[in-house]
Design a protein around this motif. Structure first.
Motif, PDB file in Angstrom:
ATOM      1  N   TYR A 488       0.834  -1.207   0.000  1.00  0.00           N
ATOM      2  CA  TYR A 488       0.000   0.000   0.000  1.00  0.00           C
ATOM      3  C   TYR A 488       0.865   1.251   0.000  1.00  0.00           C
ATOM      4  CZ  TYR A 488      -3.381   3.493   1.585  1.00  0.00           C
ATOM      5  OH  TYR A 488      -4.157   4.627   1.692  1.00  0.00           O
ATOM      6  N   LEU A 489       1.868   1.271   0.865  1.00  0.00           N
ATOM      7  CA  LEU A 489       2.735   2.448   0.961  1.00  0.00           C
ATOM      8  C   LEU A 489       3.533   2.666  -0.316  1.00  0.00           C
ATOM      9  CD1 LEU A 489       4.034   1.949   4.624  1.00  0.00           C
ATOM     10  CD2 LEU A 489       2.312   3.601   3.833  1.00  0.00           C
ATOM     11  N   ALA A 490       3.915   1.571  -0.962  1.00  0.00           N
ATOM     12  CA  ALA A 490       4.692   1.681  -2.204  1.00  0.00           C
ATOM     13  C   ALA A 490       3.865   2.250  -3.344  1.00  0.00           C
ATOM     14  CB  ALA A 490       5.255   0.312  -2.587  1.00  0.00           C
ATOM     15  N   SER A 491       2.531   2.281  -3.174  1.00  0.00           N
ATOM     16  CA  SER A 491       1.676   2.817  -4.236  1.00  0.00           C
ATOM     17  C   SER A 491       1.760   4.334  -4.343  1.00  0.00           C
ATOM     18  CB  SER A 491       0.222   2.390  -4.004  1.00  0.00           C
ATOM     19  OG  SER A 491      -0.309   3.001  -2.825  1.00  0.00           O
ATOM     20  N   PHE A 492       2.295   4.979  -3.309  1.00  0.00           N
ATOM     21  CA  PHE A 492       2.474   6.428  -3.385  1.00  0.00           C
ATOM     22  C   PHE A 492       3.705   6.723  -4.252  1.00  0.00           C
ATOM     23  CE2 PHE A 492      -0.008   5.863   0.446  1.00  0.00           C
ATOM     24  CZ  PHE A 492      -0.948   6.883   0.348  1.00  0.00           C
ATOM     25  N   PRO A 493       3.579   7.639  -5.180  1.00  0.00           N
ATOM     26  CA  PRO A 493       4.663   7.861  -6.146  1.00  0.00           C
ATOM     27  C   PRO A 493       5.848   8.595  -5.528  1.00  0.00           C
ATOM     28  CG  PRO A 493       2.928   9.472  -6.471  1.00  0.00           C
ATOM     29  CD  PRO A 493       2.424   8.516  -5.429  1.00  0.00           C
ATOM     30  N   PRO A 494       7.007   8.592  -6.216  1.00  0.00           N
ATOM     31  CA  PRO A 494       8.144   9.388  -5.763  1.00  0.00           C
ATOM     32  C   PRO A 494       7.745  10.846  -5.609  1.00  0.00           C
ATOM     33  CG  PRO A 494       8.821   7.880  -7.489  1.00  0.00           C
ATOM     34  CD  PRO A 494       7.320   7.800  -7.416  1.00  0.00           C
ATOM     35  N   GLY A 495       8.373  11.512  -4.671  1.00  0.00           N
ATOM     36  CA  GLY A 495       8.037  12.899  -4.403  1.00  0.00           C
ATOM     37  C   GLY A 495       6.898  13.063  -3.428  1.00  0.00           C
ATOM     38  N   VAL A 496       6.369  11.927  -2.914  1.00  0.00           N
ATOM     39  CA  VAL A 496       5.280  11.960  -1.926  1.00  0.00           C
ATOM     40  C   VAL A 496       5.712  11.165  -0.701  1.00  0.00           C
ATOM     41  CG1 VAL A 496       2.898  11.321  -1.400  1.00  0.00           C
ATOM     42  CG2 VAL A 496       3.488  12.168  -3.684  1.00  0.00           C
ATOM     43  N   MET A 497       5.666  11.796   0.443  1.00  0.00           N
ATOM     44  CA  MET A 497       5.909  11.110   1.710  1.00  0.00           C
ATOM     45  C   MET A 497       4.570  10.815   2.370  1.00  0.00           C
ATOM     46  SD  MET A 497       7.822  12.423   5.205  1.00  0.00           S
ATOM     47  CE  MET A 497       9.471  12.361   4.517  1.00  0.00           C
ATOM     48  N   ALA A 571       2.561  20.694   1.088  1.00  0.00           N
ATOM     49  CA  ALA A 571       3.448  20.807  -0.066  1.00  0.00           C
ATOM     50  C   ALA A 571       4.601  21.726   0.298  1.00  0.00           C
ATOM     51  CB  ALA A 571       2.684  21.344  -1.280  1.00  0.00           C
ATOM     52  N   GLU A 572       5.785  21.134   0.472  1.00  0.00           N
ATOM     53  CA  GLU A 572       6.969  21.917   0.811  1.00  0.00           C
ATOM     54  C   GLU A 572       7.411  22.676  -0.441  1.00  0.00           C
ATOM     55  OE1 GLU A 572      10.351  23.647   1.781  1.00  0.00           O
ATOM     56  OE2 GLU A 572      10.523  22.043   0.288  1.00  0.00           O
ATOM     57  N   PRO A 573       7.423  23.992  -0.431  1.00  0.00           N
ATOM     58  CA  PRO A 573       7.588  24.766  -1.659  1.00  0.00           C
ATOM     59  C   PRO A 573       8.970  24.677  -2.302  1.00  0.00           C
ATOM     60  CG  PRO A 573       7.571  26.224   0.254  1.00  0.00           C
ATOM     61  CD  PRO A 573       7.210  24.866   0.747  1.00  0.00           C
ATOM     62  N   GLU A 574      10.028  24.523  -1.526  1.00  0.00           N
ATOM     63  CA  GLU A 574      11.369  24.551  -2.105  1.00  0.00           C
ATOM     64  C   GLU A 574      11.750  23.229  -2.761  1.00  0.00           C
ATOM     65  OE1 GLU A 574      15.970  25.460  -0.701  1.00  0.00           O
ATOM     66  OE2 GLU A 574      14.277  26.111   0.532  1.00  0.00           O
ATOM     67  N   THR A 575      11.509  22.109  -2.079  1.00  0.00           N
ATOM     68  CA  THR A 575      11.884  20.789  -2.628  1.00  0.00           C
ATOM     69  C   THR A 575      10.758  20.184  -3.460  1.00  0.00           C
ATOM     70  OG1 THR A 575      11.054  19.624  -0.671  1.00  0.00           O
ATOM     71  CG2 THR A 575      13.357  20.353  -0.641  1.00  0.00           C
ATOM     72  N   LYS A 576       9.541  20.770  -3.362  1.00  0.00           N
ATOM     73  CA  LYS A 576       8.352  20.260  -4.056  1.00  0.00           C
ATOM     74  C   LYS A 576       7.867  18.921  -3.493  1.00  0.00           C
ATOM     75  CE  LYS A 576       8.873  23.764  -6.790  1.00  0.00           C
ATOM     76  NZ  LYS A 576       8.077  24.998  -6.546  1.00  0.00           N
ATOM     77  N   LEU A 577       8.360  18.521  -2.316  1.00  0.00           N
ATOM     78  CA  LEU A 577       7.876  17.291  -1.701  1.00  0.00           C
ATOM     79  C   LEU A 577       6.441  17.485  -1.229  1.00  0.00           C
ATOM     80  CD1 LEU A 577       8.573  14.378  -0.538  1.00  0.00           C
ATOM     81  CD2 LEU A 577       8.895  15.562   1.647  1.00  0.00           C
ATOM     82  N   ARG A 578       5.606  16.501  -1.495  1.00  0.00           N
ATOM     83  CA  ARG A 578       4.227  16.503  -0.994  1.00  0.00           C
ATOM     84  C   ARG A 578       4.131  15.498   0.150  1.00  0.00           C
ATOM     85  NH1 ARG A 578       0.444  19.100  -3.968  1.00  0.00           N
ATOM     86  NH2 ARG A 578      -1.198  17.839  -3.043  1.00  0.00           N
ATOM     87  N   VAL A 579       3.445  15.892   1.195  1.00  0.00           N
ATOM     88  CA  VAL A 579       3.219  15.026   2.348  1.00  0.00           C
ATOM     89  C   VAL A 579       1.755  14.607   2.343  1.00  0.00           C
ATOM     90  CG1 VAL A 579       3.272  14.792   4.849  1.00  0.00           C
ATOM     91  CG2 VAL A 579       5.022  16.153   3.681  1.00  0.00           C
ATOM     92  N   HIS A 580       1.522  13.311   2.393  1.00  0.00           N
ATOM     93  CA  HIS A 580       0.156  12.785   2.474  1.00  0.00           C
ATOM     94  C   HIS A 580      -0.056  12.187   3.850  1.00  0.00           C
ATOM     95  CE1 HIS A 580      -3.603  10.850   1.305  1.00  0.00           C
ATOM     96  NE2 HIS A 580      -3.160   9.769   1.918  1.00  0.00           N
ATOM     97  N   PHE A 581      -1.040  12.709   4.579  1.00  0.00           N
ATOM     98  CA  PHE A 581      -1.382  12.170   5.902  1.00  0.00           C
ATOM     99  C   PHE A 581      -2.277  10.948   5.702  1.00  0.00           C
ATOM    100  CE2 PHE A 581       0.119  16.302   6.815  1.00  0.00           C
ATOM    101  CZ  PHE A 581       0.499  16.348   8.149  1.00  0.00           C
TER     102      PHE A 581
END
Length: 638
Positions: A488-497, A571-581
């Motif tokens: 399930y966790l692996a289904s989240f794409p790169p760039g998403v924590m 959404a962290e603006p500098e690295t473009k990382l998205r965090v999904h709770f």
């Protein structure tokens, strides 16, 4: 060379066939006289190495020698290696493989787990043996005499060794033709016992010895003697067994490569020696204690007799307390005296000199080597962090992951005691970088200064692994896994924590300020995630009084939630990382819906479809441990 392997293979097969024929003749004669009967079942247990190369050939010859002794013999092999399953299939149904006992992360079986399984056998006799030990007819005859005893017994025989070179071949043949009486002692033993009465072998539970790595056989015999539950018989002069001791010292001399470390694994022997010192009475007994206290089963003038060295008495049909020994007729006094005086001392076989090893044990594998061994097909590692105060919770977490067939986990320890403990428990472990030096045993829960220091170690370790190219699932050891969440966790794409929410309110946004739980999250090894984790580590280093958990939220979601997106993201603006709770019904925290306070937490969570539940939102290690034990969400069976 290769021809030596073939030579020994053919020679040992010949020896096995010859011994089987002799056994049949002897058994038939003795049965006619009413002395013995072969109507009893035997299960032989062993933990083989992979059936590959010369090692596999020696094991194959040994196993064939076992099966050839009697049709009532079955064999159970403990392994997870495909080659073992393949080999056993050729001898089904008499040979089976079991993988549901405890193994180390490298696949070494735990001796105590093997003993527990062997004790549960329904056969008349259980036997523990090294996988390359050849058994001949004397083994069966010895068991037949032991089964005539009125009481429960444990029979032990030190296995002789013979080197696999030309200079030793003549000596081996002399051993079987009566030309030599030399006997060597080592770690290898044949240990057998009757299962009729369910009598334990000894007091208490054995420590986590690793099978085949020394000390455990001697320890078991010593504890059986001290406990007095069974008559302990040394039968090395009656049991015919040996193994080919292949000399590979020249091959390994001067090498210390990664494959060599995995092959030699000296730390496993060091660990067994430490356990032998710490548990039971083995390290306190004088070696001559065994020489005098063990009953001896031996042959004399064609007769099998019992000797009690402590009293210098040989027993025919005489009673020993409430035990009665059944033996063949008695030889004359002169012959008997010569036989007894010629018996070799077994003192060296139980010497504690082998325990003179370093006081500590360490795993000689780097982080990079461990990651390459452990990672799954997605290059993902599950990381757990613990200090010695959380050792029981660590083991429950590790046992749970093993039961879920999740083996790609690594433990990072906060102190030396936890590091050594994890090694002795067979876990893949490494020391955390720059751990705090004052970790409190009982006062390290959320909000304490200890908690703040410990949590900052976790993010540094995760970042280090991400930079080596591996994805990380960070899981605190107080997170209970109901089912495997990795797909399930692996289904989240790169760039998403994907991270657990610590929000306790059942309604409303789950990405509120300081509600990102850094105790359970999935991080890809990509540029955005690495850059974002660097921000977290830097923020935590500058926050003297803040915890890593606060730094996670402030660095990734902005102070006060300024980077929040919707009700469940940032959404962290500098690295473009998205965090999904993560959905709290699938990944609930310790306060959500008061699940821990339910009468049946497991059922409540499973009805919701939970993957995990976090045992947080509670103060003190003791209360946390008590809550988890009371709920039944506990998998560590000591």
């Amino acid at each position: 060379g290769l021809w030596l392997v073939w030579f020994w293979g053919f020679f040992l097969i010949w020896v096995s066939l010859y011994s089987i024929r002799k056994l049949s003749e002897e058994t038939a004669m003795r049965t006619q006289k009413g002395v013995v009967s072969q109507e009893f079942s035997i299960t032989i247990f062993a933990g083989p190495r992979p059936f590959k190369g010369s090692i596999g050939e020696r094991q194959a010859v040994a196993l064939r020698s076992w099966l050839g002794l009697s049709e009532t013999i079955t064999v159970i092999l403990f392994s997870k290696d495909p080659s073992v399953f393949s080999f056993a299939g050729s001898f089904a149904p008499r040979v089976t493989v079991e993988a549901n006992i405890d193994f180390t992360f490298l696949g070494t079986p735990f001796f105590h787990s093997m003993v527990a399984r062997s004790m549960a056998s329904s056969s008349d006799v259980s036997v523990l043996i090294d996988p390359d030990t050849i058994l001949l007819s004397g083994f069966m005859i010895s068991l037949q005499y032991a089964l005539k005893l009125d009481d429960d017994w444990l029979l032990v025989s030190v296995t002789q060794s013979s080197a696999s070179n030309q200079s030793e071949s003549r000596k081996l043949q002399e051993n079987f033709t009566g030309g030599s009486s030399e006997k060597s002692c080592g770690d290898k033993m044949v240990i057998a016992w009757n299962n009729n009465g369910g009598t334990p072998l000894h007091h208490g539970a054995p420590p986590p010895f690793l099978y085949g790595k020394g000390v455990h056989n001697q320890w078991l015999v010593g504890e059986a003697l001290n406990s007095g539950f069974r008559l302990v018989i040394e039968a090395g002069d009656a049991v015919s067994s040996f193994y080919v001791d292949e000399d590979n010292s020249a091959e390994l001399a001067g090498k210390s490569t990664f494959p060599d470390l995995l092959r030699n694994r000296n730390w496993e022997r060091h660990g067994n020696a430490l356990l032998g010192k710490a548990y039971g009475s083995f390290s306190f007994q004088n070696a001559n204690y065994y020489d005098s206290e063990l009953m001896r089963l031996f042959q004399c003038g064609g007769h099998h007799l019992f000797l009690r060295p402590a009293r210098n008495i040989v027993y025919p049909l005489e009673p020993i307390g409430r035990r009665r020994i059944a033996a063949a007729s008695f030889p004359d006094q002169k012959t008997l005296s010569e036989c007894v005086s010629s018996l070799e001392s077994i003192e060296g076989c139980f010497s504690t000199d082998q325990l003179g090893l370093p006081k500590q044990v360490s795993l000689p594998l780097s982080l990079e080597e461990l990651l390459s061994l452990l990672s799954d097909s997605n290059k993902t590692i599950v990381l757990g962090v613990a200090g010695y105060s959380y050792k029981d919770m660590l083991m429950s977490w590790a046992c749970r992951l093993r039961r879920l067939q999740v083996h790609n986990f690594l433990v990072c320890t906060l102190d030396e005691e936890a590091y050594e403990f994890a090694i002795l428990q067979g876990l893949a472990v490494i020391k955390c970088p720059s751990p705090p030096t004052d970790v409190s045993f009982d006062d390290c829960h959320f909000g304490t200064d200890c908690f703040r220091k410990v949590t900052k170690v976790k993010s540094r370790m995760v970042l280090r692994i991400l930079k080596l190219g591996y994805n990380v699932v960070m899981s605190d050891v107080d997170v209970y896994w109901f089912k495997n969440p990795l797909p399930y966790l692996a289904s989240f794409p790169p760039g998403v924590m994907a991270a657990q929410s610590d929000e306790y309110n059942s309604t409303g946004p789950i990405n509120m300020p300081r509600r990102l739980n850094s105790g359970f999250y999935h991080a890809h090894s990509d540029g955005a995630t690495v850059g974002a984790l660097e921000k977290v580590v830097m923020h935590a280093a500058g926050a003297r009084y803040g915890s890593e958990q606060a730094s996670f939220y402030d660095a990734l979601c902005g102070e006060g939630g300024s980077y929040a997106v919707g009700w469940d993201g940032c959404a962290e603006p500098e690295t473009k990382l998205r965090v999904h709770f993560l959905d709290r019904e699938l990944f609930p925290n310790g306060a959500f819906m008061e699940l821990w306070e339910r009468n049946d937490t497991r059922r409540a969570c499973q009805e919701m479809g939970c993957y995990v539940i976090h045992n947080n939102w509670i103060r003190s290690r003791y209360l946390k441990l008590q809550r988890q034990l009371k709920s039944g969400l506990w998998d560590y069976d000591v």
